[in-house]
Design a protein around this motif. Structure first.
Motif, PDB file in Angstrom:
ATOM      1  N   LEU A  32       8.344  16.251   9.698  1.00  0.00           N
ATOM      2  CA  LEU A  32       8.174  14.971  10.377  1.00  0.00           C
ATOM      3  C   LEU A  32       6.680  14.705  10.442  1.00  0.00           C
ATOM      4  O   LEU A  32       5.926  15.490  11.017  1.00  0.00           O
ATOM      5  CB  LEU A  32       8.783  15.033  11.781  1.00  0.00           C
ATOM      6  N   GLN A  33       6.244  13.617   9.782  1.00  0.00           N
ATOM      7  CA  GLN A  33       4.826  13.289   9.731  1.00  0.00           C
ATOM      8  C   GLN A  33       4.554  11.976  10.456  1.00  0.00           C
ATOM      9  O   GLN A  33       5.343  11.042  10.382  1.00  0.00           O
ATOM     10  CB  GLN A  33       4.338  13.211   8.287  1.00  0.00           C
ATOM     11  N   LEU A  69      -2.941  10.693   8.077  1.00  0.00           N
ATOM     12  CA  LEU A  69      -1.994  11.585   8.740  1.00  0.00           C
ATOM     13  C   LEU A  69      -2.596  12.015  10.074  1.00  0.00           C
ATOM     14  O   LEU A  69      -3.694  12.569  10.108  1.00  0.00           O
ATOM     15  CB  LEU A  69      -1.706  12.808   7.862  1.00  0.00           C
ATOM     16  N   ILE A  70      -1.887  11.755  11.168  1.00  0.00           N
ATOM     17  CA  ILE A  70      -2.389  12.079  12.504  1.00  0.00           C
ATOM     18  C   ILE A  70      -1.831  13.414  12.984  1.00  0.00           C
ATOM     19  O   ILE A  70      -2.573  14.273  13.448  1.00  0.00           O
ATOM     20  CB  ILE A  70      -2.029  10.952  13.499  1.00  0.00           C
ATOM     21  N   HIS A  71      -0.532  13.590  12.892  1.00  0.00           N
ATOM     22  CA  HIS A  71       0.138  14.824  13.315  1.00  0.00           C
ATOM     23  C   HIS A  71       1.291  15.088  12.354  1.00  0.00           C
ATOM     24  O   HIS A  71       1.787  14.184  11.697  1.00  0.00           O
ATOM     25  CB  HIS A  71       0.765  14.674  14.716  1.00  0.00           C
ATOM     26  N   GLN A  72       1.769  16.325  12.360  1.00  0.00           N
ATOM     27  CA  GLN A  72       2.998  16.640  11.652  1.00  0.00           C
ATOM     28  C   GLN A  72       3.683  17.822  12.322  1.00  0.00           C
ATOM     29  O   GLN A  72       3.051  18.601  13.025  1.00  0.00           O
ATOM     30  CB  GLN A  72       2.761  16.907  10.178  1.00  0.00           C
ATOM     31  N   HIS A  73       4.996  17.918  12.109  1.00  0.00           N
ATOM     32  CA  HIS A  73       5.782  19.017  12.667  1.00  0.00           C
ATOM     33  C   HIS A  73       6.800  19.434  11.619  1.00  0.00           C
ATOM     34  O   HIS A  73       7.498  18.602  11.044  1.00  0.00           O
ATOM     35  CB  HIS A  73       6.505  18.571  13.943  1.00  0.00           C
ATOM     36  N   LEU A 100       3.390   4.939  12.022  1.00  0.00           N
ATOM     37  CA  LEU A 100       4.489   5.147  11.096  1.00  0.00           C
ATOM     38  C   LEU A 100       4.916   6.605  11.166  1.00  0.00           C
ATOM     39  O   LEU A 100       4.078   7.507  11.093  1.00  0.00           O
ATOM     40  CB  LEU A 100       4.018   4.820   9.668  1.00  0.00           C
ATOM     41  N   LEU A 101       6.218   6.847  11.302  1.00  0.00           N
ATOM     42  CA  LEU A 101       6.778   8.199  11.271  1.00  0.00           C
ATOM     43  C   LEU A 101       7.610   8.336  10.006  1.00  0.00           C
ATOM     44  O   LEU A 101       8.364   7.425   9.660  1.00  0.00           O
ATOM     45  CB  LEU A 101       7.671   8.442  12.484  1.00  0.00           C
ATOM     46  N   VAL A 102       7.485   9.477   9.339  1.00  0.00           N
ATOM     47  CA  VAL A 102       8.233   9.737   8.113  1.00  0.00           C
ATOM     48  C   VAL A 102       8.941  11.079   8.264  1.00  0.00           C
ATOM     49  O   VAL A 102       8.301  12.102   8.508  1.00  0.00           O
ATOM     50  CB  VAL A 102       7.293   9.777   6.882  1.00  0.00           C
ATOM     51  N   GLY A 103      10.266  11.073   8.130  1.00  0.00           N
ATOM     52  CA  GLY A 103      11.062  12.298   8.172  1.00  0.00           C
ATOM     53  C   GLY A 103      11.533  12.638   6.769  1.00  0.00           C
ATOM     54  O   GLY A 103      11.764  11.749   5.953  1.00  0.00           O
ATOM     55  N   SER A 104      11.680  13.937   6.487  1.00  0.00           N
ATOM     56  CA  SER A 104      12.032  14.342   5.130  1.00  0.00           C
ATOM     57  C   SER A 104      13.258  15.243   5.091  1.00  0.00           C
ATOM     58  O   SER A 104      13.731  15.743   6.100  1.00  0.00           O
ATOM     59  CB  SER A 104      10.850  15.079   4.493  1.00  0.00           C
ATOM     60  N   LEU A 105      13.694  15.480   3.878  1.00  0.00           N
ATOM     61  CA  LEU A 105      14.852  16.324   3.609  1.00  0.00           C
ATOM     62  C   LEU A 105      14.627  17.769   4.038  1.00  0.00           C
ATOM     63  O   LEU A 105      15.550  18.453   4.436  1.00  0.00           O
ATOM     64  CB  LEU A 105      15.172  16.257   2.113  1.00  0.00           C
ATOM     65  N   SER A 106      13.384  18.234   4.004  1.00  0.00           N
ATOM     66  CA  SER A 106      13.112  19.633   4.331  1.00  0.00           C
ATOM     67  C   SER A 106      12.733  19.861   5.788  1.00  0.00           C
ATOM     68  O   SER A 106      12.328  20.956   6.156  1.00  0.00           O
ATOM     69  CB  SER A 106      11.982  20.166   3.445  1.00  0.00           C
ATOM     70  N   GLY A 107      12.832  18.830   6.630  1.00  0.00           N
ATOM     71  CA  GLY A 107      12.535  19.013   8.043  1.00  0.00           C
ATOM     72  C   GLY A 107      11.090  18.772   8.422  1.00  0.00           C
ATOM     73  O   GLY A 107      10.641  19.200   9.477  1.00  0.00           O
ATOM     74  N   ASN A 119       0.861  -1.181   0.000  1.00  0.00           N
ATOM     75  CA  ASN A 119       0.000   0.000   0.000  1.00  0.00           C
ATOM     76  C   ASN A 119       0.891   1.223   0.000  1.00  0.00           C
ATOM     77  O   ASN A 119       1.831   1.305   0.784  1.00  0.00           O
ATOM     78  CB  ASN A 119      -0.871   0.042   1.260  1.00  0.00           C
ATOM     79  N   LYS A 120       0.579   2.172  -0.860  1.00  0.00           N
ATOM     80  CA  LYS A 120       1.350   3.405  -0.875  1.00  0.00           C
ATOM     81  C   LYS A 120       0.905   4.270   0.299  1.00  0.00           C
ATOM     82  O   LYS A 120      -0.274   4.496   0.509  1.00  0.00           O
ATOM     83  CB  LYS A 120       1.141   4.152  -2.185  1.00  0.00           C
ATOM     84  N   CYS A 121       1.866   4.724   1.076  1.00  0.00           N
ATOM     85  CA  CYS A 121       1.591   5.607   2.206  1.00  0.00           C
ATOM     86  C   CYS A 121       1.014   6.915   1.685  1.00  0.00           C
ATOM     87  O   CYS A 121       1.312   7.345   0.574  1.00  0.00           O
ATOM     88  CB  CYS A 121       2.891   5.863   2.975  1.00  0.00           C
ATOM     89  N   ALA A 122       0.214   7.554   2.494  1.00  0.00           N
ATOM     90  CA  ALA A 122      -0.427   8.807   2.097  1.00  0.00           C
ATOM     91  C   ALA A 122       0.539   9.989   2.044  1.00  0.00           C
ATOM     92  O   ALA A 122       0.125  11.110   1.784  1.00  0.00           O
ATOM     93  CB  ALA A 122      -1.576   9.123   3.060  1.00  0.00           C
ATOM     94  N   TYR A 123       1.819   9.755   2.273  1.00  0.00           N
ATOM     95  CA  TYR A 123       2.826  10.815   2.202  1.00  0.00           C
ATOM     96  C   TYR A 123       2.737  11.474   0.834  1.00  0.00           C
ATOM     97  O   TYR A 123       2.935  10.827  -0.183  1.00  0.00           O
ATOM     98  CB  TYR A 123       4.215  10.226   2.437  1.00  0.00           C
TER      99      TYR A 123
END
Length: 187
Positions: A59-60, A69-73, A50-57, A25-29
């Motif tokens: 964090l989802q 998606l529950i939270h993001q920062h 599931l936590l996903v961190g990215s190149l631009s800072g 399943n493709k994540c909703a990212y």
């Protein structure tokens, strides 16, 4: 992980991994930003997630299927754009209760509090002048330990409090022998 996509494979049944045509399943990212770190964990307030961190800072925080998606920062400075090095999220760990740890490309350890209603940055700790590349959390017999590694091979370890306190004590800092004579961190 593939560039800016995260795919989730259901591994609750061994057959799902053994099937020749196992469809992830493709994540909703939905960001165009590259994914730099992921962590599957379980938290007291959310269960499996599931936590996903990215190149631009960014964090989802997603549900276990990666669909909601529950939270993001978003990492940011006041009035100033972050450099690519400062924003890069690498290394995620969890105490499996209510704390998430994230390492950054500029050597900071970010400590987040998680509950059913919030996901907030609680503290930043300068660990190294080199980017953090890996975090690992361990808890045995009531002793919680967080370890971090940086780009040049330095290893740091802290004993964490049993309560949700900001106090934690450094257990050790280890540098590879070729780096032991030079100082690459604030410790």
């Amino acid at each position: 992980i593939h560039r800016n996509e995260v795919h989730v494979i259901d591994t609750k049944s061994p057959q799902s991994l053994l099937q020749e045509k196992c469809e992830p399943n493709k994540c909703a990212y939905a960001e165009k930003d590259l994914v730099t770190s992921i962590l599957f964990t379980s938290l007291s307030s959310h269960g499996d997630c599931l936590l996903v961190g990215s190149l631009s800072g960014l964090l989802q925080f997603y549900d276990e299927s990666g669909q909601r998606l529950i939270h993001q920062h978003k990492l940011q400075k006041s009035q100033v754009a972050l450099s690519a090095r400062e924003a890069l999220i690498r290394g995620l760990a969890s105490d499996r209760k209510e704390t998430i740890y994230a390492g950054t490309g500029n050597g900071e350890l970010l400590i987040f509090s998680v509950s059913s209603k919030r996901f907030e940055l609680r503290r930043k700790v300068e660990v190294s002048h080199e980017g953090l590349t890996h975090l690992e959390f361990s808890s045995t017999n009531g002793q919680a330990i967080l370890c971090a590694g940086d780009e040049v091979g330095n290893v740091y370890a802290w004993q964490l409090p049993s309560t949700n306190s900001n106090d934690f004590s450094k257990l050790f800092e280890w540098r590879p022998p070729s780096l032991a004579s030079s100082s690459s961190g604030p410790f």
